[in-house]
Enzyme design. Structure first.
Site, PDB file in Angstrom:
ATOM      1  N   TYR A 174     -53.224-144.682  21.165  1.00  0.00           N
ATOM      2  CA  TYR A 174     -53.257-145.582  22.326  1.00  0.00           C
ATOM      3  C   TYR A 174     -52.047-146.520  22.334  1.00  0.00           C
ATOM      4  O   TYR A 174     -51.629-146.979  23.392  1.00  0.00           O
ATOM      5  CB  TYR A 174     -54.550-146.399  22.322  1.00  0.00           C
ATOM      6  CG  TYR A 174     -55.746-145.586  22.731  1.00  0.00           C
ATOM      7  CD1 TYR A 174     -56.167-145.548  24.059  1.00  0.00           C
ATOM      8  CD2 TYR A 174     -56.453-144.829  21.801  1.00  0.00           C
ATOM      9  CE1 TYR A 174     -57.266-144.799  24.451  1.00  0.00           C
ATOM     10  CE2 TYR A 174     -57.556-144.077  22.186  1.00  0.00           C
ATOM     11  CZ  TYR A 174     -57.959-144.059  23.506  1.00  0.00           C
ATOM     12  OH  TYR A 174     -59.036-143.308  23.892  1.00  0.00           O
ATOM     13  N   THR A 177     -55.526-148.372  11.689  1.00  0.00           N
ATOM     14  CA  THR A 177     -55.867-149.225  10.547  1.00  0.00           C
ATOM     15  C   THR A 177     -57.325-149.655  10.695  1.00  0.00           C
ATOM     16  O   THR A 177     -57.614-150.830  10.929  1.00  0.00           O
ATOM     17  CB  THR A 177     -54.947-150.467  10.511  1.00  0.00           C
ATOM     18  OG1 THR A 177     -54.955-151.080  11.812  1.00  0.00           O
ATOM     19  CG2 THR A 177     -53.535-150.119  10.136  1.00  0.00           C
ATOM     20  N   SER A 217     -48.534-151.159  13.891  1.00  0.00           N
ATOM     21  CA  SER A 217     -49.979-151.216  13.629  1.00  0.00           C
ATOM     22  C   SER A 217     -50.348-152.655  13.296  1.00  0.00           C
ATOM     23  O   SER A 217     -49.510-153.417  12.808  1.00  0.00           O
ATOM     24  CB  SER A 217     -50.335-150.358  12.418  1.00  0.00           C
ATOM     25  OG  SER A 217     -50.061-149.009  12.653  1.00  0.00           O
ATOM     26  N   PHE A 240     -49.181-156.351  21.534  1.00  0.00           N
ATOM     27  CA  PHE A 240     -50.175-157.204  22.190  1.00  0.00           C
ATOM     28  C   PHE A 240     -50.728-156.600  23.479  1.00  0.00           C
ATOM     29  O   PHE A 240     -51.516-157.221  24.170  1.00  0.00           O
ATOM     30  CB  PHE A 240     -49.568-158.578  22.505  1.00  0.00           C
ATOM     31  CG  PHE A 240     -49.274-159.395  21.269  1.00  0.00           C
ATOM     32  CD1 PHE A 240     -50.297-160.059  20.609  1.00  0.00           C
ATOM     33  CD2 PHE A 240     -47.986-159.481  20.765  1.00  0.00           C
ATOM     34  CE1 PHE A 240     -50.036-160.807  19.464  1.00  0.00           C
ATOM     35  CE2 PHE A 240     -47.721-160.223  19.618  1.00  0.00           C
ATOM     36  CZ  PHE A 240     -48.751-160.887  18.963  1.00  0.00           C
ATOM     37  N   ALA A 270     -54.316-163.903  17.347  1.00  0.00           N
ATOM     38  CA  ALA A 270     -54.388-163.751  18.811  1.00  0.00           C
ATOM     39  C   ALA A 270     -55.686-163.041  19.192  1.00  0.00           C
ATOM     40  O   ALA A 270     -56.409-163.480  20.099  1.00  0.00           O
ATOM     41  CB  ALA A 270     -53.181-162.959  19.324  1.00  0.00           C
ATOM     42  N   CYS A 318     -60.185-153.022  18.439  1.00  0.00           N
ATOM     43  CA  CYS A 318     -59.415-154.057  17.741  1.00  0.00           C
ATOM     44  C   CYS A 318     -60.159-155.345  17.423  1.00  0.00           C
ATOM     45  O   CYS A 318     -60.066-155.833  16.288  1.00  0.00           O
ATOM     46  CB  CYS A 318     -58.176-154.398  18.556  1.00  0.00           C
ATOM     47  SG  CYS A 318     -57.030-153.023  18.621  1.00  0.00           S
ATOM     48  N   LYS A 356     -62.657-155.352  14.385  1.00  0.00           N
ATOM     49  CA  LYS A 356     -61.938-154.947  13.169  1.00  0.00           C
ATOM     50  C   LYS A 356     -60.949-156.033  12.736  1.00  0.00           C
ATOM     51  O   LYS A 356     -60.865-156.367  11.560  1.00  0.00           O
ATOM     52  CB  LYS A 356     -61.237-153.615  13.467  1.00  0.00           C
ATOM     53  CG  LYS A 356     -59.870-153.426  12.854  1.00  0.00           C
ATOM     54  CD  LYS A 356     -59.304-152.069  13.184  1.00  0.00           C
ATOM     55  CE  LYS A 356     -58.136-152.071  14.144  1.00  0.00           C
ATOM     56  NZ  LYS A 356     -56.900-152.663  13.658  1.00  0.00           N
ATOM     57  N   PHE A 379     -65.316-149.226  26.861  1.00  0.00           N
ATOM     58  CA  PHE A 379     -65.498-150.592  26.387  1.00  0.00           C
ATOM     59  C   PHE A 379     -64.974-151.604  27.391  1.00  0.00           C
ATOM     60  O   PHE A 379     -65.332-152.780  27.355  1.00  0.00           O
ATOM     61  CB  PHE A 379     -64.863-150.786  24.988  1.00  0.00           C
ATOM     62  CG  PHE A 379     -63.391-151.078  24.970  1.00  0.00           C
ATOM     63  CD1 PHE A 379     -62.928-152.377  24.976  1.00  0.00           C
ATOM     64  CD2 PHE A 379     -62.474-150.043  24.933  1.00  0.00           C
ATOM     65  CE1 PHE A 379     -61.568-152.654  24.950  1.00  0.00           C
ATOM     66  CE2 PHE A 379     -61.113-150.306  24.896  1.00  0.00           C
ATOM     67  CZ  PHE A 379     -60.658-151.620  24.902  1.00  0.00           C
ATOM     68  N   ARG A 407     -72.164-157.025  33.077  1.00  0.00           N
ATOM     69  CA  ARG A 407     -70.792-157.514  33.308  1.00  0.00           C
ATOM     70  C   ARG A 407     -70.729-158.535  34.427  1.00  0.00           C
ATOM     71  O   ARG A 407     -69.636-158.990  34.781  1.00  0.00           O
ATOM     72  CB  ARG A 407     -69.877-156.331  33.652  1.00  0.00           C
ATOM     73  CG  ARG A 407     -69.728-155.329  32.529  1.00  0.00           C
ATOM     74  CD  ARG A 407     -68.843-155.856  31.423  1.00  0.00           C
ATOM     75  NE  ARG A 407     -68.829-154.981  30.267  1.00  0.00           N
ATOM     76  CZ  ARG A 407     -68.150-155.222  29.166  1.00  0.00           C
ATOM     77  NH1 ARG A 407     -67.421-156.314  29.061  1.00  0.00           N
ATOM     78  NH2 ARG A 407     -68.188-154.412  28.161  1.00  0.00           N
TER      79      ARG A 407
HETATM   80  N1  LIG Z   1     -55.595-149.689  20.884  1.00  0.00           N
HETATM   81  C1  LIG Z   1     -55.137-150.888  21.172  1.00  0.00           C
HETATM   82  O1  LIG Z   1     -55.412-151.443  22.225  1.00  0.00           O
HETATM   83  C2  LIG Z   1     -54.232-151.610  20.208  1.00  0.00           C
HETATM   84  C3  LIG Z   1     -53.511-152.724  20.670  1.00  0.00           C
HETATM   85  C4  LIG Z   1     -52.676-153.378  19.783  1.00  0.00           C
HETATM   86  C5  LIG Z   1     -52.585-152.943  18.472  1.00  0.00           C
HETATM   87  N2  LIG Z   1     -53.314-151.884  18.045  1.00  0.00           N
HETATM   88  C6  LIG Z   1     -53.148-151.441  16.654  1.00  0.00           C
HETATM   89  O2  LIG Z   1     -52.253-150.330  16.651  1.00  0.00           O
HETATM   90  C7  LIG Z   1     -52.628-149.389  15.642  1.00  0.00           C
HETATM   91  C8  LIG Z   1     -52.868-148.037  16.268  1.00  0.00           C
HETATM   92  O3  LIG Z   1     -53.945-148.155  17.178  1.00  0.00           O
HETATM   93  P1  LIG Z   1     -54.318-146.974  18.179  1.00  0.00           P
HETATM   94  O4  LIG Z   1     -55.384-147.504  19.067  1.00  0.00           O
HETATM   95  O5  LIG Z   1     -53.068-146.416  18.778  1.00  0.00           O
HETATM   96  O6  LIG Z   1     -54.935-145.919  17.134  1.00  0.00           O
HETATM   97  P2  LIG Z   1     -55.192-144.375  17.389  1.00  0.00           P
HETATM   98  O7  LIG Z   1     -56.262-143.995  16.444  1.00  0.00           O
HETATM   99  O8  LIG Z   1     -55.356-144.108  18.839  1.00  0.00           O
HETATM  100  O9  LIG Z   1     -53.815-143.674  16.944  1.00  0.00           O
HETATM  101  C9  LIG Z   1     -53.352-143.609  15.635  1.00  0.00           C
HETATM  102  C10 LIG Z   1     -52.717-142.240  15.435  1.00  0.00           C
HETATM  103  O10 LIG Z   1     -52.075-142.223  14.152  1.00  0.00           O
HETATM  104  C11 LIG Z   1     -52.174-140.907  13.639  1.00  0.00           C
HETATM  105  N3  LIG Z   1     -51.911-140.920  12.205  1.00  0.00           N
HETATM  106  C12 LIG Z   1     -52.645-141.471  11.212  1.00  0.00           C
HETATM  107  N4  LIG Z   1     -52.040-141.281  10.029  1.00  0.00           N
HETATM  108  C13 LIG Z   1     -50.899-140.593  10.266  1.00  0.00           C
HETATM  109  C14 LIG Z   1     -49.840-140.108   9.450  1.00  0.00           C
HETATM  110  N5  LIG Z   1     -49.833-140.310   8.125  1.00  0.00           N
HETATM  111  N6  LIG Z   1     -48.827-139.451  10.031  1.00  0.00           N
HETATM  112  C15 LIG Z   1     -48.817-139.240  11.375  1.00  0.00           C
HETATM  113  N7  LIG Z   1     -49.783-139.679  12.202  1.00  0.00           N
HETATM  114  C16 LIG Z   1     -50.815-140.359  11.660  1.00  0.00           C
HETATM  115  C17 LIG Z   1     -53.595-140.497  14.015  1.00  0.00           C
HETATM  116  O11 LIG Z   1     -53.743-139.089  13.982  1.00  0.00           O
HETATM  117  C18 LIG Z   1     -53.733-141.087  15.418  1.00  0.00           C
HETATM  118  O12 LIG Z   1     -53.403-140.156  16.429  1.00  0.00           O
HETATM  119  C19 LIG Z   1     -53.836-149.990  14.944  1.00  0.00           C
HETATM  120  O13 LIG Z   1     -53.410-150.717  13.830  1.00  0.00           O
HETATM  121  C20 LIG Z   1     -54.400-150.940  15.989  1.00  0.00           C
HETATM  122  O14 LIG Z   1     -55.113-151.995  15.406  1.00  0.00           O
HETATM  123  C21 LIG Z   1     -54.116-151.198  18.892  1.00  0.00           C
END
Ligand SMILES: NC(=O)c1ccc[n+]([C@@H]2O[C@H](COP(=O)([O-])OP(=O)(O)OC[C@H]3O[C@@H](n4cnc5c(N)ncnc54)[C@H](O)[C@@H]3O)[C@@H](O)[C@H]2O)c1
Length: 473
Positions: A12, A89, A128, A159, A220, A273, A276, A335, A442
């Site tokens: 994402y 994470t 991350s 963010f 944040a 997020c 967690k 969500f 909601r």
């Molecule tokens: N989703 C959100 O809205 C959001 C916003 C801000 C920050 N974050 C943070 O960003 C990070 C990622 O979130 P996300 O929602 O994109 O997670 P996600 O689960 O959608 O994507 C993570 C991707 O990383 C890949 N991955 C894991 N280990 C790997 C490796 N060793 N090599 C290659 N690929 C690997 C997974 O297969 C997965 O596709 C997290 O730490 C999250 O807290 C998320």
């Protein structure tokens, strides 16, 4: 030249963020890699793996030009100068810190892969969300070899919010870049500042020390979630006192020092997020012996659980203390609106409780039904076996909300999709069992209008509107 960017993690965050960088920096080559081949195949197809307004268009514009999706992680590491780490994470589910701490295994694995395959020096950027001081561990892994290859670690937390990711990435409130306060650290920081400067005004690019940057992301999210929990506690009090939580929120939010955003009472926050990251913050505070601080932030999560329990109790009480055999339709499973993401969605907890009460559950959502199916399958596999056998056929997924509501006893609004505001509730009411109930988790519907149609309406933090004579007394 620093013109080759690699992003590890095509989720994402990784996908949309890199699409934006590729669009704004056509002279950079941006490659996004992932261990999950199905995800990469989807990024390379017409059906992207995530739904985000504006994302399809952005990817169409850049993919194959200077944006590439691939499973070739090792080749990607060798070819690039700058690496964004966007792996997941999640909360640790085992061992020390289970249920609280961040599981850093994917992040550490990525650092080790970078070390193994890098043939030249690189800037490694934590995107991350990570516990404060993780950069130190990454630096120690990356710089353990004495072969002339150097790695500079930066923190650049993301963010953006799901549902408005493209807007947020295009026009961020701020971009935060933390670096070691050394000559090398500042030089690396400048490289990343230059990338964002292509489209983000200089005054919105904050450069800080690396620990402040890591911690700011957790804080944040904790502050945002805290506002939701704060107004939700007040919604409980409003229900006892005939005050109206929307009126209270407007009155409070008009104070310039408070501001109006994130003051909508609801079934509670979800998403991958908030919970967690707060639990991670709580865990970090406890490891430093700051138990009072930890207790304070932990209460934000506790109130969120409380709000969901309260919602189910309201349903149970309103529907004559039994939900068994009743058909309940969930309007929305994501969500939040404008995403198909269901991670930590309050709808999961509500669906679980309804099944435990032996209700029949009908789920409708414009984007989240594929994820809802997976979530429900996992609920069934962890629920009592006899229950899952007897209830398995009593969960349905229906695209059309009108069809979903047919013969239902209640509708519960779980997601604030705009679509649900605009439905013909008269038509829905006519197709439902009577008495028909509406639980608006909601607070998005026109409650008076729904009451006038015939529904018994239960908003959050407002007096219910029912047609039961003894209620009116
Ligand atoms: N989703 C959100 O809205 C959001 C916003 C801000 C920050 N974050 C943070 O960003 C990070 C990622 O979130 P996300 O929602 O994109 O997670 P996600 O689960 O959608 O994507 C993570 C991707 O990383 C890949 N991955 C894991 N280990 C790997 C490796 N060793 N090599 C290659 N690929 C690997 C997974 O297969 C997965 O596709 C997290 O730490 C999250 O807290 C998320």
């Amino acid at each position: 030249m620093n013109k080759n960017i690699l992003c590890i993690g095509a989720g994402y965050v990784g996908g949309p963020t890199m699409a934006m960088i590729a669009a704004k920096c056509p002279d950079y080559r941006v490659t996004v890699v992932d261990v999950n081949p199905a995800r990469i195949a989807a990024w390379n197809s017409d059906h992207l793996p995530i739904y985000e307004p504006g994302l399809d268009e952005l990817v169409r514009k850049t993919r194959g030009r200077n944006l590439f999706f691939s499973t070739e992680i090792e080749a990607g590491i060798r070819a690039c100068d700058i690496i964004f780490v966007c792996v997941n994470t999640p909360t640790k589910t085992f061992g020390s810190g289970a249920g609280m701490a961040s599981n850093l295994q994917y992040c550490e694995k990525t650092a080790r892969q970078i070390l193994e395959h890098a043939e030249t020096s690189k800037i490694v950027i934590e995107k991350s969300t990570l516990p404060v001081r993780t950069a130190l561990a990454i630096e120690r892994i990356l710089n353990c070899q004495d072969n002339g290859i150097c790695f500079d670690v930066l923190s650049n937390p993301e963010f953006m919010a799901e549902g408005s990711a493209i807007k947020d990435l295009e026009n961020p409130d701020r971009v935060l870049i933390g670096a070691r306060q050394t000559e090398r650290g500042r030089k690396a920081q400048t490289v990343l500042v230059d990338i964002y400067s292509r489209w983000v005004p200089q005054e919105r690019i904050l450069t800080t020390n690396i620990w402040s940057s890591e911690l700011s992301k957790l804080v944040a999210n904790a502050f945002l979630a805290q506002r939701i929990s704060s107004i939700n506690t007040i919604s409980a009090l409003c229900e006892k006192t005939d005050a109206n939580v929307s009126e209270v929120a407007s009155a409070v939010g008009m104070d310039g020092r408070v501001g109006p955003k994130f003051l909508n009472a609801s079934i509670g926050f979800g998403g991958s997020c908030f919970k967690k990251d707060i639990l991670n913050l709580v865990y970090i505070c406890r490891t430093y012996g700051l138990d009072d601080v930890a207790d304070y932030w932990e209460s934000v999560v506790r109130i969120n659980d409380y709000q969901q329990k309260r919602f189910i109790l309201t349903m149970l009480k309103a529907m004559f203390n039994t939900l068994a055999g009743k058909r309940i339709c969930l309007f929305g499973f994501a969500f939040k609106a404008n995403t198909g993401d269901t991670r930590e969605s309050p709808a999961i907890a509500i669906a679980r409780c309804l099944l435990e009460e032996h209700a029949e559950v009908v789920i409708t959502d414009p984007q989240a039904l594929p994820n809802a199916r997976l979530d429900l399958a996992s609920i069934m596999s962890t629920t009592d076996v006899t229950l899952s056998q007897s209830r398995g056929s009593l969960i349905s997924f229906i695209d059309d909300p009108y069809e979903a509501a047919v013969s239902c006893d209640a509708i519960t609004v779980m997601t604030e999709w705009e679509l649900y505001r605009t439905l013909n509730y008269e038509r829905i009411y006519n197709a439902m069992n009577k008495p028909a109930f509406l639980f608006d988790g909601r607070n998005i519907l026109d409650h008076r209008r729904c009451y006038e149609i015939g529904f018994n309406v239960y908003p959050i933090g407002k007096t219910p509107m029912t047609h039961f004579i003894d209620d009116a007394e």
